[in-house]
Motif scaffolding. Structure first.
Motif, PDB file in Angstrom:
ATOM      1  N   MET A   4      33.088  29.483  23.465  1.00 33.78           N
ATOM      2  CA  MET A   4      34.506  29.709  23.680  1.00 33.78           C
ATOM      3  C   MET A   4      34.808  31.209  23.706  1.00 33.78           C
ATOM      4  N   SER A   5      34.225  31.961  22.794  1.00 33.10           N
ATOM      5  CA  SER A   5      34.526  33.391  22.753  1.00 33.10           C
ATOM      6  C   SER A   5      33.919  34.135  23.943  1.00 33.10           C
ATOM      7  N   ILE A   6      32.825  33.603  24.498  1.00 33.12           N
ATOM      8  CA  ILE A   6      32.235  34.235  25.676  1.00 33.12           C
ATOM      9  C   ILE A   6      33.195  34.112  26.854  1.00 33.12           C
ATOM     10  N   THR A   7      33.843  32.970  26.982  1.00 37.72           N
ATOM     11  CA  THR A   7      34.804  32.768  28.059  1.00 37.72           C
ATOM     12  C   THR A   7      35.978  33.722  27.923  1.00 37.72           C
ATOM     13  N   GLN A   8      36.481  33.874  26.723  1.00 36.28           N
ATOM     14  CA  GLN A   8      37.608  34.779  26.503  1.00 36.28           C
ATOM     15  C   GLN A   8      37.222  36.224  26.789  1.00 36.28           C
ATOM     16  N   THR A   9      36.027  36.605  26.380  1.00 35.98           N
ATOM     17  CA  THR A   9      35.557  37.962  26.644  1.00 35.98           C
ATOM     18  C   THR A   9      35.390  38.186  28.136  1.00 35.98           C
ATOM     19  N   LEU A  10      34.839  37.195  28.826  1.00 34.77           N
ATOM     20  CA  LEU A  10      34.668  37.303  30.268  1.00 34.77           C
ATOM     21  C   LEU A  10      36.017  37.428  30.976  1.00 34.77           C
ATOM     22  N   GLN A  11      37.026  36.697  30.506  1.00 41.96           N
ATOM     23  CA  GLN A  11      38.362  36.809  31.095  1.00 41.96           C
ATOM     24  C   GLN A  11      38.932  38.210  30.896  1.00 41.96           C
ATOM     25  N   GLN A  12      38.735  38.786  29.730  1.00 42.18           N
ATOM     26  CA  GLN A  12      39.232  40.138  29.465  1.00 42.18           C
ATOM     27  C   GLN A  12      38.545  41.167  30.364  1.00 42.18           C
ATOM     28  N   VAL A  13      37.226  41.056  30.479  1.00 45.25           N
ATOM     29  CA  VAL A  13      36.467  42.003  31.299  1.00 45.25           C
ATOM     30  C   VAL A  13      36.830  41.845  32.768  1.00 45.25           C
ATOM     31  N   ALA A  14      36.929  40.600  33.243  1.00 52.64           N
ATOM     32  CA  ALA A  14      37.285  40.365  34.640  1.00 52.64           C
ATOM     33  C   ALA A  14      38.681  40.893  34.949  1.00 52.64           C
ATOM     34  N   GLY A  15      39.614  40.729  34.026  1.00 56.16           N
ATOM     35  CA  GLY A  15      40.961  41.259  34.215  1.00 56.16           C
ATOM     36  C   GLY A  15      40.969  42.774  34.304  1.00 56.16           C
ATOM     37  N   ALA A  16      40.190  43.418  33.436  1.00 61.56           N
ATOM     38  CA  ALA A  16      40.113  44.877  33.458  1.00 61.56           C
ATOM     39  C   ALA A  16      39.479  45.382  34.744  1.00 61.56           C
ATOM     40  N   VAL A  17      38.425  44.717  35.192  1.00 62.99           N
ATOM     41  CA  VAL A  17      37.768  45.111  36.443  1.00 62.99           C
ATOM     42  C   VAL A  17      38.708  44.887  37.625  1.00 62.99           C
ATOM     43  N   GLY A  18      39.420  43.774  37.624  1.00 58.41           N
ATOM     44  CA  GLY A  18      40.362  43.484  38.704  1.00 58.41           C
ATOM     45  C   GLY A  18      41.455  44.527  38.813  1.00 58.41           C
ATOM     46  N   ILE A  19      42.000  44.926  37.680  1.00 61.60           N
ATOM     47  CA  ILE A  19      43.050  45.955  37.692  1.00 61.60           C
ATOM     48  C   ILE A  19      42.485  47.287  38.160  1.00 61.60           C
ATOM     49  N   ALA A  20      41.278  47.617  37.714  1.00 66.10           N
ATOM     50  CA  ALA A  20      40.654  48.871  38.148  1.00 66.10           C
ATOM     51  C   ALA A  20      40.431  48.883  39.658  1.00 66.10           C
ATOM     52  N   VAL A  21      39.996  47.765  40.207  1.00 68.44           N
ATOM     53  CA  VAL A  21      39.784  47.674  41.662  1.00 68.44           C
ATOM     54  C   VAL A  21      41.114  47.815  42.397  1.00 68.44           C
ATOM     55  N   MET A  22      42.147  47.138  41.917  1.00 71.69           N
ATOM     56  CA  MET A  22      43.453  47.215  42.582  1.00 71.69           C
ATOM     57  C   MET A  22      44.029  48.631  42.533  1.00 71.69           C
ATOM     58  N   VAL A  23      43.878  49.307  41.412  1.00 70.01           N
ATOM     59  CA  VAL A  23      44.370  50.691  41.306  1.00 70.01           C
ATOM     60  C   VAL A  23      43.575  51.609  42.230  1.00 70.01           C
ATOM     61  N   SER A  24      42.271  51.354  42.365  1.00 70.55           N
ATOM     62  CA  SER A  24      41.459  52.150  43.286  1.00 70.55           C
ATOM     63  C   SER A  24      41.908  51.949  44.726  1.00 70.55           C
ATOM     64  N   ILE A  25      42.197  50.692  45.093  1.00 68.25           N
ATOM     65  CA  ILE A  25      42.686  50.409  46.451  1.00 68.25           C
ATOM     66  C   ILE A  25      44.037  51.096  46.671  1.00 68.25           C
ATOM     67  N   LEU A  26      44.921  50.999  45.693  1.00 66.27           N
ATOM     68  CA  LEU A  26      46.238  51.638  45.780  1.00 66.27           C
ATOM     69  C   LEU A  26      46.088  53.143  45.984  1.00 66.27           C
ATOM     70  N   SER A  27      45.240  53.764  45.203  1.00 57.05           N
ATOM     71  CA  SER A  27      45.032  55.206  45.291  1.00 57.05           C
ATOM     72  C   SER A  27      44.435  55.604  46.643  1.00 57.05           C
ATOM     73  N   ALA A  28      43.482  54.832  47.129  1.00 51.94           N
ATOM     74  CA  ALA A  28      42.859  55.135  48.421  1.00 51.94           C
ATOM     75  C   ALA A  28      43.872  55.019  49.555  1.00 51.94           C
ATOM     76  N   LYS A  29      44.711  53.998  49.501  1.00 49.53           N
ATOM     77  CA  LYS A  29      45.728  53.818  50.554  1.00 49.53           C
ATOM     78  C   LYS A  29      46.756  54.948  50.504  1.00 49.53           C
ATOM     79  N   GLU A  30      47.152  55.356  49.292  1.00 51.76           N
ATOM     80  CA  GLU A  30      48.081  56.483  49.157  1.00 51.76           C
ATOM     81  C   GLU A  30      47.488  57.744  49.763  1.00 51.76           C
ATOM     82  N   SER A  31      46.243  58.041  49.412  1.00 51.39           N
ATOM     83  CA  SER A  31      45.586  59.248  49.924  1.00 51.39           C
ATOM     84  C   SER A  31      45.466  59.215  51.435  1.00 51.39           C
ATOM     85  N   SER A  32      45.109  58.055  51.960  1.00 46.87           N
ATOM     86  CA  SER A  32      44.988  57.905  53.403  1.00 46.87           C
ATOM     87  C   SER A  32      46.337  58.126  54.084  1.00 46.87           C
TER      88      SER A  32
END
Length: 77
Positions: A1-29
């Motif tokens: 159970m705790s592995i699933t919760q940890t995986l959800q936290q990590v996946a959420g953090a990675v997802g937000i990081a990817v979205m912010v990177s896309i946002l920043s790249a589009k702004e720069s472009s």
């Protein structure tokens, strides 16, 4: 159970990081090619990120329709 919760936290953090990177790249472009308008660049980047997020949400909803419910035997009852 705790592995699933940890995986959800990590996946959420990675997802937000990817979205912010896309946002920043589009702004720069936008700033480099179209105009030197920071507010318009943020709006353009945000629009792209929201469209990508909407697409991912739709995919999640469609995939959730195909999930099988666990049987009572597999739940330990």
């Amino acid at each position: 159970m705790s592995i699933t919760q940890t995986l959800q936290q990590v996946a959420g953090a990675v997802g937000i990081a990817v979205m912010v990177s896309i946002l920043s790249a589009k702004e720069s472009s936008f700033l480099a090619t179209v105009a030197n308008e920071p507010t318009q660049a943020v709006a353009t980047g945000s629009s792209l990120v929201f469209k990508i997020s909407l697409l991912l949400a739709i995919v999640n909803v469609v995939l959730s329709l195909f999930m099988k419910k666990p049987s009572l035997k597999s739940m330990g009852n």
